[in-house]
Structure formats: structure tokens, C-alpha cells
Design an enzyme around this catalytic site. Structure first.
Site, PDB file in Angstrom:
ATOM      1  N   GLU A   2       9.625  16.461  15.396  1.00  0.00           N
ATOM      2  CA  GLU A   2       9.952  16.313  13.977  1.00  0.00           C
ATOM      3  C   GLU A   2       9.033  17.217  13.158  1.00  0.00           C
ATOM      4  OE1 GLU A   2       8.915  12.729  11.697  1.00  0.00           O
ATOM      5  OE2 GLU A   2      10.996  12.677  11.029  1.00  0.00           O
TER       6      GLU A   2
ATOM      7  N   CYS B 251      13.529  11.277   7.102  1.00  0.00           N
ATOM      8  CA  CYS B 251      13.552  10.930   8.530  1.00  0.00           C
ATOM      9  C   CYS B 251      14.963  11.076   9.074  1.00  0.00           C
ATOM     10  CB  CYS B 251      12.998   9.528   8.748  1.00  0.00           C
ATOM     11  SG  CYS B 251      13.651   8.333   7.607  1.00  0.00           S
TER      12      CYS B 251
ATOM     13  N   LYS C 120       0.846  -1.201   0.000  1.00  0.00           N
ATOM     14  CA  LYS C 120       0.000   0.000   0.000  1.00  0.00           C
ATOM     15  C   LYS C 120       0.879   1.248   0.000  1.00  0.00           C
ATOM     16  CE  LYS C 120      -1.892   2.963   2.846  1.00  0.00           C
ATOM     17  NZ  LYS C 120      -2.060   4.037   1.893  1.00  0.00           N
TER      18      LYS C 120
ATOM     19  N   GLU D 292       9.425   2.057  11.171  1.00  0.00           N
ATOM     20  CA  GLU D 292      10.407   3.137  11.040  1.00  0.00           C
ATOM     21  C   GLU D 292       9.615   4.426  11.128  1.00  0.00           C
ATOM     22  OE1 GLU D 292      13.514   3.215  11.146  1.00  0.00           O
ATOM     23  OE2 GLU D 292      13.923   1.074  10.882  1.00  0.00           O
TER      24      GLU D 292
HETATM   25  O1  TXE Z   1       2.008   9.819   7.609  1.00  0.00           O
HETATM   26  P1  TXE Z   1       1.165   8.535   7.980  1.00  0.00           P
HETATM   27  P2  TXE Z   1       1.590  11.069   6.681  1.00  0.00           P
HETATM   28  C1  TXE Z   1       5.734  12.110   9.411  1.00  0.00           C
HETATM   29  C2  TXE Z   1       5.946  13.553   9.052  1.00  0.00           C
HETATM   30  C3  TXE Z   1       4.684  13.910   8.360  1.00  0.00           C
HETATM   31  C4  TXE Z   1       3.683  13.109   9.129  1.00  0.00           C
HETATM   32  C5  TXE Z   1       2.397  12.803   8.412  1.00  0.00           C
HETATM   33  O2  TXE Z   1       6.080  14.316  10.235  1.00  0.00           O
HETATM   34  O3  TXE Z   1       4.394  15.264   8.447  1.00  0.00           O
HETATM   35  O4  TXE Z   1       4.351  11.905   9.401  1.00  0.00           O
HETATM   36  O5  TXE Z   1       2.628  12.133   7.183  1.00  0.00           O
HETATM   37  C6  TXE Z   1      -0.731   4.798   6.113  1.00  0.00           C
HETATM   38  N1  TXE Z   1      -3.469   2.055   9.497  1.00  0.00           N
HETATM   39  N2  TXE Z   1       6.343  11.185   8.465  1.00  0.00           N
HETATM   40  O6  TXE Z   1       0.226  11.538   7.013  1.00  0.00           O
HETATM   41  O7  TXE Z   1      -0.252   8.898   8.172  1.00  0.00           O
HETATM   42  C7  TXE Z   1      -0.779   5.933   5.127  1.00  0.00           C
HETATM   43  O8  TXE Z   1      -1.811   5.738   4.213  1.00  0.00           O
HETATM   44  C8  TXE Z   1      -2.567   1.651   8.596  1.00  0.00           C
HETATM   45  C9  TXE Z   1       7.665  10.789   8.789  1.00  0.00           C
HETATM   46  O9  TXE Z   1       1.826  10.740   5.283  1.00  0.00           O
HETATM   47  O10 TXE Z   1       1.877   7.854   9.083  1.00  0.00           O
HETATM   48  C10 TXE Z   1       0.605   5.873   4.519  1.00  0.00           C
HETATM   49  O11 TXE Z   1       0.673   4.846   3.543  1.00  0.00           O
HETATM   50  N3  TXE Z   1      -1.927   2.498   7.767  1.00  0.00           N
HETATM   51  C11 TXE Z   1       8.083   9.566   8.067  1.00  0.00           C
HETATM   52  C12 TXE Z   1       1.479   5.499   5.720  1.00  0.00           C
HETATM   53  O12 TXE Z   1       0.572   4.922   6.673  1.00  0.00           O
HETATM   54  C13 TXE Z   1      -2.202   3.801   7.858  1.00  0.00           C
HETATM   55  C14 TXE Z   1       7.655   9.476   6.640  1.00  0.00           C
HETATM   56  C15 TXE Z   1       2.187   6.681   6.380  1.00  0.00           C
HETATM   57  O13 TXE Z   1       1.246   7.677   6.632  1.00  0.00           O
HETATM   58  C16 TXE Z   1      -3.140   4.287   8.787  1.00  0.00           C
HETATM   59  C17 TXE Z   1       6.294   9.924   6.440  1.00  0.00           C
HETATM   60  C18 TXE Z   1      -3.777   3.360   9.639  1.00  0.00           C
HETATM   61  N4  TXE Z   1      -4.648   3.741  10.562  1.00  0.00           N
HETATM   62  C19 TXE Z   1       5.710  10.779   7.337  1.00  0.00           C
HETATM   63  N5  TXE Z   1      -3.196   5.631   8.659  1.00  0.00           N
HETATM   64  C20 TXE Z   1       9.552   9.337   8.221  1.00  0.00           C
HETATM   65  N6  TXE Z   1      10.083   9.633   9.405  1.00  0.00           N
HETATM   66  O14 TXE Z   1      10.220   8.893   7.309  1.00  0.00           O
HETATM   67  C21 TXE Z   1      -2.341   5.977   7.683  1.00  0.00           C
HETATM   68  N7  TXE Z   1      -1.735   4.872   7.192  1.00  0.00           N
END
Ligand code: TXE
Length: 478
Positions: A380, A282, A173, A248
Site C-alpha cells: 500500500e 484505504c 484520539k 481497519e
Molecule cells: O498511521 P498510524 P500514520 C497507512 C498509510 C500511511 C501509513 C502511516 O500507508 O502512509 O499508514 O500513516 C495512532 N498505539 N494508513 O502514521 O501511525 C496515531 O496517532 C496506539 C492507512 O498516520 O497507524 C493515529 O491516530 N495508537 C490507513 C492512528 O494511530 C497509535 C489510514 C493511525 O496512525 C500508536 C491511515 C500506538 N503505538 C494510514 N501509534 C487506511 N488504510 O485507511 C500511532 N497511533
């Protein structure tokens, strides 16, 4: 184009439940395309297909797995310019970095093609007479891959490649912001000769598709990269049903600059680490901890270097920093600029939304002078925002570097072997960099952190086998 952006389930391209548009953050007037979104039910179909394909792929010969991965890697490398352009359009990463990321994804598949042939075990003498003990690694089963948007090729590659190399089947996904990249990668995987169901792509929301993967009893292992809050939910749901999980999450990575550092090199490490990829890594260097003796000199050279950075369209020649990936992320970044100022940090440069010739989510890189207790130095932000913290000497700098709930990467710029070696040993992080930016890692060695940054075994390199295999101990009596 619509036909192209479909989901891939059980060896067939399928339409979804709704259709959405993938935006181009460099130019909102020219979107990347439409893609279909699946729901919980479609995710469950994909999971069932993966479970049914598990024996066929799990018992496929290592040669077959190696050939498939090698083919995928070769095609990605041959098409890296075109794939890099798609990535730059959809995520906003400056084109040279985007092409580099595509190449990295190709190399990861090539690396794990080799690893498929090297799955070794151990043979031990039993403590009992006439018995032999074999310790081997077997596939875990169905692996659910939940990916973020900031590395739309590299992160899925470093999850999909080891999953397939070690004989697991996959439900992938991608993040909602990067469905076209997820599709392009999957399209290449779909032509590599895997059995139907061994690899599945389901685009859709985290709530529908993500949760279905996390909660399904047919998914044996979940690998997730994303935010801390979603990571916590993934952890709870997988722990409740006893599935294997790897997370991660964020970082608040320190880059220590000591008085004996080569300042030009330190400034370059800070600029690369803090602002390249628009700070959306990250491993970004978001805390610059500078020894008092060189603090002012470092800040003035850094400001000078920042003035030369070109923010612009990801595809434009000469762009150093592309747009922020989404409106929501830009708003989060700008909110932190306000928070920093309200808490008394001094904004010495940037931090403003920028108008460009094309409508997009542009902002100038921001530099604060702050204190360790400021929120901008603890949370972050995930944007091109860095804060400089003043330290009285090495010991204080090290203490500040470790004063965080995260522990992904820590860097030091110094000419002293003694301090470099001490820092390498005492930095509480999964990765340490000496005279290098905190961001920018190799593809063949472990990646991951400590404390709140990561959970579970390391990703990448040979250590990936820990997560993607399960150990079997066999006793044989003649
Ligand atoms: O992250 P999400 P988002 C951090 C960064 C950013 C914030 C939000 O601060 O501003 O996260 O980003 C899936 N059950 N990082 O909203 O929501 C979602 O669809 C299962 C840091 O994009 O965590 C996506 O595929 N899955 C980070 C994935 O999770 C779920 C990199 C990540 O989305 C879900 C990215 C659920 N309930 C964001 N809800 C890094 N440190 O590298 C969402 N997802």
C-alpha cells in the site's frame, strides 16, 4: 484560537502538556492553528471519566441518545460548507470532496440516531418448561477510538456515532495531522447534552495517548483505523488484556477491466478510484488489472484523462487533486516511484513533486505499467500512484485480483453479467464494486475487509451493533 483547540475531558475544555501547530498542506505559510497535546496521564484522566460516566449514559433512554445524535447530525449538515473548508485546509482534500465528507459525517449521526431507537432483541421459548429466554444487546462500556488522518470527519463519525448510540462512553484520539477537525467535531458533540465524561477528546501522539487507550484496563473496546504496523501493536496489546478490538488497515485494491467493458466508464472508475482524495483512501484502486485485448487502448485513454486532472490548492476552484497530506507521506510516495522504476516497472506518467503558487506537498498522479510481483503492485503506497497489470483473460485477472495479502475492496468493469456475478462471488474482499470505482461507499451499509485489511466485526450500518454491544442471554422463571 489556542483556546479553541483544547482537549475535552469530563465535560471541560482542558489545556494539554505541550502545544503544536497544525499545518495546511496546500500552503505551509498559512497554518490551520495551534492545538494542545495531551500525554499518557491526561489520557488516563479521560479514560477514568469515561468509565465513571458509563452507567449514566449506558442506562440513558434510547430517546435521549437518539436526540443527542440527531442534534449532532443536524448541526454538522447545517455547517457542512464551513466544516468542509476546515477539512480541506487541514488535510488537503479538494473542497467539493471535503464538503461531501462533512455531509457524510452528519448523515452517519442521523442514521445512528435512528438505530438508537431500534436496538432489538430476541425472545425464545426455553427448552425447559416455565422458562423464558431473552437475548438482548447492552453497551460494551468504554470505547477507545483511534482515528487516522485521511477521513478526519467521516471515520471518527462512523466510530463515535455507533459507540454513543448503543450507550457506550468514548475516548477519542484523532490523528496528529488533523487535530482541528477532531476538535471541531468534538465541539459539536460537547453541546449535545451528554453527561460529563460520556465523550472525551484527547489530542496527542500515538505513543502517549494512543498507547494509554490501548493498554488501559478501563477501556473495554478499541476501534482503530490506520497502518498495518500500528494495527498489529494495537491488536497485541488489546488481546493481551482480553479487550474487544476492531481494526481497519490497508488495502491494495484491484480494479479489473475486461475487454467487454465500457472503456469510458472504466477510465472514469480508474481515475476516481486511484487518484481522487490524492489516492489517500484505504479503498483506492491502486492495481488496474486490464485484459490484454484492451490494454493499450485503456492505457492511452487513461493517460489522456489524467492530463486533464488539475493538481492544486485544496480550496482553489477546479482542483481535482489536492496536495499530499504531509511531507512524510509525500516522501513515501516519491520513494515508491523510485522503487517502481528500479524494479523495472515503466513509469508512463506523473510521479513528480510539483511546485505550486503556494508552498505545499504537491505531486502529479503517477501511472506505471508493471508486473504483479513488483512492490508497487503489492504494497500500500497511500498516494496518487496506480499500476496497470496486463491479464490474458478473466480467469487470470481474477487470480491476480486475489493475489494480495489485503482484501478490502475489489472492482470489475465489464458488460458481462456472467463475469460480474462470478467476480462478486469469487473476489476475496469485504466489498465488491461492479462498474464503479473501488472507493466511494454508502454510509448505511457494512464497511470492512478480509485477510490483512481488517480484523473484527464490520463497521457502519446495522452491523456496527456487533462491535459496539455485548449480548446478554437472560432466563426467567415465573
Ligand atoms: O498511521 P498510524 P500514520 C497507512 C498509510 C500511511 C501509513 C502511516 O500507508 O502512509 O499508514 O500513516 C495512532 N498505539 N494508513 O502514521 O501511525 C496515531 O496517532 C496506539 C492507512 O498516520 O497507524 C493515529 O491516530 N495508537 C490507513 C492512528 O494511530 C497509535 C489510514 C493511525 O496512525 C500508536 C491511515 C500506538 N503505538 C494510514 N501509534 C487506511 N488504510 O485507511 C500511532 N497511533
Amino acid at each position: 484560537m489556542q483556546n479553541s483547540f483544547r482537549n475535552y475531558i469530563n465535560g471541560r475544555w482542558e489545556t494539554g502538556v505541550t502545544t503544536s501547530t497544525s499545518e495546511n498542506p496546500s500552503d505551509l505559510a498559512s497554518p490551520v492553528g495551534d492545538y494542545v497535546r495531551g500525554d499518557r496521564e491526561q489520557a488516563e484522566l479521560a479514560i477514568r471519566a469515561a468509565a465513571e460516566a458509563a452507567p449514566a449514559w449506558g442506562f440513558a433512554t434510547p430517546q435521549r441518545r437518539a436526540d443527542a445524535l440527531d442534534q449532532i447530525g443536524s448541526e454538522i449538515l447545517a455547517r457542512k460548507d464551513e466544516l468542509g473548508e476546515l477539512l480541506a485546509r487541514e488535510e488537503g482534500k479538494a473542497l467539493p470532496e471535503a464538503i461531501g465528507e462533512a455531509a457524510r459525517a452528519g448523515n452517519i449521526f442521523k442514521f445512528f440516531a435512528g438505530e438508537a431507537l431500534r436496538t432489538a432483541g430476541e425472545k425464545l421459548a426455553s427448552v425447559r418448561p416455565g422458562i423464558e429466554v431473552d437475548v438482548t444487546r447492552e453497551p460494551v462500556g468504554v470505547v477507545g477510538i483511534i482515528a487516522p488522518w485521511n477521513f478526519p470527519f467521516a471515520i471518527p463519525a462512523w466510530k463515535i456515532a455507533p459507540a454513543l448510540a448503543y450507550g457506550n462512553t468514548v475516548v477519542f484520539k484523532p490523528a496528529e495531522l488533523v487535530p482541528a477537525c477532531g476538535w471541531a467535531l468534538s465541539e459539536i458533540v460537547s453541546r449535545a447534552g451528554l453527561p460529563a465524561g460520556a465523550f472525551n477528546l484527547v489530542n496527542g501522539s500515538g505513543r502517549q495517548v494512543g498507547q494509554a487507550i490501548v493498554e488501559s484496563r478501563l477501556v473495554d473496546a478499541v476501534t482503530f483505523t490506520g497502518s498495518e504496523s500500528t494495527g498489529a501493536q494495537v491488536m497485541q496489546a488489546t488481546a493481551a488484556r482480553g479487550a474487544k478490538v476492531q481494526l481497519e488497515m490497508g488495502g491494495k485494491n484491484p480494479l479489473v477491466v475486461l475487454a467487454d467493458a465500457d472503456l469510458d466508464q472504466a477510465v472514469e472508475c480508474a481515475v476516481q478510484g486511484a487518484f481522487f482524495s490524492t489516492g489517500q483512501r484505504c479503498t483506492a484502486s491502486s492495481r488496474l488489472i486490464v485484459e490484454a485485448a484492451v490494454h493499450d487502448k485503456f492505457v492511452s485513454r487513461l493517460r489522456e484523462r489524467m492530463r486533464s486532472l488539475k493538481v492544486g490548492h485544496a480550496l482553489a476552484r477546479g482542483t481535482d487533486i489536492g496536495p499530499v497530506a504531509s511531507r512524510a507521506q509525500l516522501e513515501q510516495n516519491l520513494a515508491y516511484i523510485v522503487i517502481g522504476r528500479e524494479e523495472g516497472a515503466e513509469l508512463v506518467m506523473g510521479g513528480e513533486e510539483i511546485k505550486a503558487p503556494t508552498p505545499g506537498h504537491y505531486m502529479s498522479p503517477a501511472l506505471f505499467l508493471g508486473k504483479p510481483e513488483h512492490r508497487i503492485a503489492r504494497e500500500e503506497i497511500f498516494g496518487p500512484v496506480a499500476v496497470v497489470l496486463r491479464a490474458d483473460g478473466y480467469e487470470e485477472a481474477l487470480a491476480m485480483a486475489n493475489d494480495t495479502r489485503y482484501g478490502l475492496c475489489a472492482g470489475i468493469c465489464t458488460g458481462s453479467l456472467k463475469h460480474a456475478m462470478h467476480f462478486r462471488r469469487h473476489a476475496q474482499a469485504g466489498m465488491v464494486m461492479v462498474n464503479l470505482p473501488t472507493a466511494g461507499v454508502d454510509y448505511h451499509v457494512p464497511f470492512g475487509g478480509r485477510k490483512g485489511s481488517s480484523h473484527g466485526p464490520r463497521e457502519q450500518g446495522r452491523h456496527a451493533a456487533e462491535f459496539y454491544t455485548t449480548v446478554k442471554t437472560a432466563y426467567t422463571h415465573a
